[in-house]
Design a protein around this motif. Structure first.
Motif, PDB file in Angstrom:
ATOM      1  N   VAL A  55     -22.785 -55.138  22.012  1.00 35.76           N
ATOM      2  CA  VAL A  55     -23.775 -55.232  23.751  1.00 35.76           C
ATOM      3  C   VAL A  55     -23.964 -56.455  23.488  1.00 35.76           C
ATOM      4  CG1 VAL A  55     -25.395 -54.090  24.129  1.00 35.76           C
ATOM      5  CG2 VAL A  55     -24.091 -55.369  25.544  1.00 35.76           C
ATOM      6  N   ASP A  56     -24.333 -57.746  23.866  1.00 30.98           N
ATOM      7  CA  ASP A  56     -24.450 -58.500  23.031  1.00 30.98           C
ATOM      8  C   ASP A  56     -25.624 -58.953  24.509  1.00 30.98           C
ATOM      9  OD1 ASP A  56     -24.873 -61.034  21.647  1.00 30.98           O
ATOM     10  OD2 ASP A  56     -23.116 -61.890  22.081  1.00 30.98           O
ATOM     11  N   GLN A  57     -26.657 -60.624  23.925  1.00 35.79           N
ATOM     12  CA  GLN A  57     -27.364 -61.081  25.243  1.00 35.79           C
ATOM     13  C   GLN A  57     -26.702 -62.329  25.926  1.00 35.79           C
ATOM     14  OE1 GLN A  57     -31.265 -60.756  25.103  1.00 35.79           O
ATOM     15  NE2 GLN A  57     -31.827 -58.992  23.393  1.00 35.79           N
ATOM     16  N   LYS A  58     -26.913 -62.228  27.094  1.00 39.15           N
ATOM     17  CA  LYS A  58     -26.265 -63.394  27.876  1.00 39.15           C
ATOM     18  C   LYS A  58     -26.574 -64.688  27.259  1.00 39.15           C
ATOM     19  CE  LYS A  58     -24.966 -64.087  32.341  1.00 39.15           C
ATOM     20  NZ  LYS A  58     -23.584 -63.290  32.746  1.00 39.15           N
ATOM     21  N   ASP A  59     -28.146 -64.299  27.742  1.00 39.39           N
ATOM     22  CA  ASP A  59     -28.216 -65.858  27.070  1.00 39.39           C
ATOM     23  C   ASP A  59     -28.613 -66.547  25.763  1.00 39.39           C
ATOM     24  OD1 ASP A  59     -28.496 -66.915  29.672  1.00 39.39           O
ATOM     25  OD2 ASP A  59     -30.150 -65.787  30.221  1.00 39.39           O
ATOM     26  N   TRP A  60     -28.918 -67.822  25.265  1.00 38.48           N
ATOM     27  CA  TRP A  60     -29.108 -67.798  23.822  1.00 38.48           C
ATOM     28  C   TRP A  60     -31.239 -67.918  23.900  1.00 38.48           C
ATOM     29  CZ3 TRP A  60     -26.152 -67.610  20.302  1.00 38.48           C
ATOM     30  CH2 TRP A  60     -26.167 -67.855  18.750  1.00 38.48           C
ATOM     31  N   THR A  61     -31.679 -66.904  23.563  1.00 41.60           N
ATOM     32  CA  THR A  61     -33.005 -66.452  23.422  1.00 41.60           C
ATOM     33  C   THR A  61     -33.237 -66.580  21.953  1.00 41.60           C
ATOM     34  OG1 THR A  61     -32.609 -64.033  23.199  1.00 41.60           O
ATOM     35  CG2 THR A  61     -32.906 -64.987  25.068  1.00 41.60           C
ATOM     36  N   PRO A  94     -14.851 -62.086  24.253  1.00 39.27           N
ATOM     37  CA  PRO A  94     -16.450 -61.972  22.977  1.00 39.27           C
ATOM     38  C   PRO A  94     -16.943 -60.654  24.313  1.00 39.27           C
ATOM     39  CG  PRO A  94     -16.345 -64.301  24.059  1.00 39.27           C
ATOM     40  CD  PRO A  94     -15.065 -63.627  24.789  1.00 39.27           C
ATOM     41  N   LEU A  95     -17.742 -60.118  23.709  1.00 37.53           N
ATOM     42  CA  LEU A  95     -18.601 -59.051  23.729  1.00 37.53           C
ATOM     43  C   LEU A  95     -19.621 -59.106  25.029  1.00 37.53           C
ATOM     44  CD1 LEU A  95     -20.104 -58.267  20.269  1.00 37.53           C
ATOM     45  CD2 LEU A  95     -18.166 -57.258  21.333  1.00 37.53           C
ATOM     46  N   PRO A  96     -19.337 -57.792  25.425  1.00 34.63           N
ATOM     47  CA  PRO A  96     -19.935 -58.221  27.294  1.00 34.63           C
ATOM     48  C   PRO A  96     -21.476 -58.048  26.852  1.00 34.63           C
ATOM     49  CG  PRO A  96     -19.054 -55.159  26.438  1.00 34.63           C
ATOM     50  CD  PRO A  96     -18.622 -56.368  25.211  1.00 34.63           C
ATOM     51  N   SER A  97     -21.539 -58.811  27.554  1.00 36.28           N
ATOM     52  CA  SER A  97     -23.369 -59.595  27.643  1.00 36.28           C
ATOM     53  C   SER A  97     -24.242 -59.025  28.821  1.00 36.28           C
ATOM     54  CB  SER A  97     -23.732 -60.770  27.538  1.00 36.28           C
ATOM     55  OG  SER A  97     -23.326 -61.307  28.343  1.00 36.28           O
ATOM     56  N   VAL A  98     -25.465 -58.520  28.660  1.00 36.80           N
ATOM     57  CA  VAL A  98     -26.561 -58.208  29.763  1.00 36.80           C
ATOM     58  C   VAL A  98     -27.449 -59.084  28.948  1.00 36.80           C
ATOM     59  CG1 VAL A  98     -25.903 -55.351  29.344  1.00 36.80           C
ATOM     60  CG2 VAL A  98     -27.868 -56.932  28.136  1.00 36.80           C
ATOM     61  N   LEU A  99     -28.448 -59.208  31.003  1.00 37.42           N
ATOM     62  CA  LEU A  99     -29.542 -59.801  30.668  1.00 37.42           C
ATOM     63  C   LEU A  99     -31.198 -60.424  29.044  1.00 37.42           C
ATOM     64  CD1 LEU A  99     -29.783 -60.532  34.284  1.00 37.42           C
ATOM     65  CD2 LEU A  99     -28.799 -61.584  32.808  1.00 37.42           C
ATOM     66  N   GLY A 100     -30.751 -58.742  29.073  1.00 39.69           N
ATOM     67  CA  GLY A 100     -31.975 -58.620  28.318  1.00 39.69           C
ATOM     68  C   GLY A 100     -32.073 -57.966  27.368  1.00 39.69           C
ATOM     69  N   ASP A 101     -33.598 -57.979  26.416  1.00 40.71           N
ATOM     70  CA  ASP A 101     -33.810 -56.422  25.572  1.00 40.71           C
ATOM     71  C   ASP A 101     -33.435 -55.261  26.572  1.00 40.71           C
ATOM     72  OD1 ASP A 101     -34.313 -58.012  23.382  1.00 40.71           O
ATOM     73  OD2 ASP A 101     -36.073 -58.315  23.564  1.00 40.71           O
ATOM     74  N   ALA A 102     -34.620 -54.815  27.227  1.00 43.60           N
ATOM     75  CA  ALA A 102     -34.636 -53.975  27.660  1.00 43.60           C
ATOM     76  C   ALA A 102     -33.058 -52.896  28.429  1.00 43.60           C
ATOM     77  CB  ALA A 102     -34.946 -54.074  29.753  1.00 43.60           C
ATOM     78  N   GLU A 103     -32.247 -54.529  28.672  1.00 42.15           N
ATOM     79  CA  GLU A 103     -31.195 -53.951  29.341  1.00 42.15           C
ATOM     80  C   GLU A 103     -30.084 -54.000  27.858  1.00 42.15           C
ATOM     81  OE1 GLU A 103     -28.666 -56.234  32.268  1.00 42.15           O
ATOM     82  OE2 GLU A 103     -30.499 -56.947  33.077  1.00 42.15           O
ATOM     83  N   VAL A 104     -30.265 -53.880  26.559  1.00 39.82           N
ATOM     84  CA  VAL A 104     -29.499 -53.171  25.685  1.00 39.82           C
ATOM     85  C   VAL A 104     -30.399 -52.447  25.382  1.00 39.82           C
ATOM     86  CG1 VAL A 104     -29.905 -53.679  23.048  1.00 39.82           C
ATOM     87  CG2 VAL A 104     -29.031 -55.253  25.294  1.00 39.82           C
ATOM     88  N   VAL A 105     -31.548 -52.023  25.877  1.00 42.67           N
ATOM     89  CA  VAL A 105     -31.719 -50.477  25.022  1.00 42.67           C
ATOM     90  C   VAL A 105     -31.336 -49.476  26.414  1.00 42.67           C
ATOM     91  CG1 VAL A 105     -34.179 -49.273  25.639  1.00 42.67           C
ATOM     92  CG2 VAL A 105     -34.321 -51.564  23.748  1.00 42.67           C
ATOM     93  N   GLU A 106     -31.037 -50.103  26.894  1.00 38.83           N
ATOM     94  CA  GLU A 106     -30.622 -49.024  27.957  1.00 38.83           C
ATOM     95  C   GLU A 106     -29.097 -48.584  27.605  1.00 38.83           C
ATOM     96  OE1 GLU A 106     -29.280 -48.842  33.104  1.00 38.83           O
ATOM     97  OE2 GLU A 106     -31.212 -49.800  32.193  1.00 38.83           O
TER      98      GLU A 106
END
Length: 134
Positions: A55-61, A94-106
């Motif tokens: 699971v990837d992060q959506k934005d380039w942080t 591309p892998l599915p992506s989520v908005l940030g750390d909290a969503e990745v943890v979830e």
């Protein structure tokens, strides 16, 4: 006035130092027995391995930048080019992506076969760190 500027510059440099020193944690479900190596993690996030669902992060942080730089040796432009080539040839998505750390943890904590990456400060007891990137 000069003192205010000095305080602002000092605070800014501390913030930059703190950001530069943040660690990235590659995480899996706390109950999972999987323990991929850094090379296997790279293959998962480049779509070459299906052993775990990335699971990837959506934005380039800064977290995403540090992760991809350390694990795959790719920057944003290289990663976009890589995925464009796979999509164009029909060899991958591309892998599915989520908005940030909290969503990745979830996402990671809700399934045994999911792997993600977050800023180390976002790690909870529901996930297990398998790799830390300085």
């Amino acid at each position: 006035m000069k003192q205010i500027v000095r305080i602002f510059l000092a605070a800014s440099s501390l913030t930059v130092t703190a950001v530069a020193q943040a660690e990235v944690a590659v995480i899996i479900n706390a109950g999972s027995s999987a323990a991929p190596t850094q090379a296997e993690v790279a293959n998962i996030f480049l779509g070459k391995s299906k052993s775990l669902k990335g699971v990837d992060q959506k934005d380039w942080t800064p977290t995403k930048e540090k992760f991809y730089s350390a694990v795959t040796s790719k920057d944003e432009a290289q990663l976009k080019s890589y995925w464009s080539g796979l999509v164009f040839t029909g060899k991958g998505q591309p892998l599915p992506s989520v908005l940030g750390d909290a969503e990745v943890v979830e996402k990671v904590s809700s399934a045994d076969d999911v792997i993600g990456y977050v800023d180390k400060s976002a790690v909870t007891d529901n996930v297990k760190v398998i790799l830390t990137l300085p």
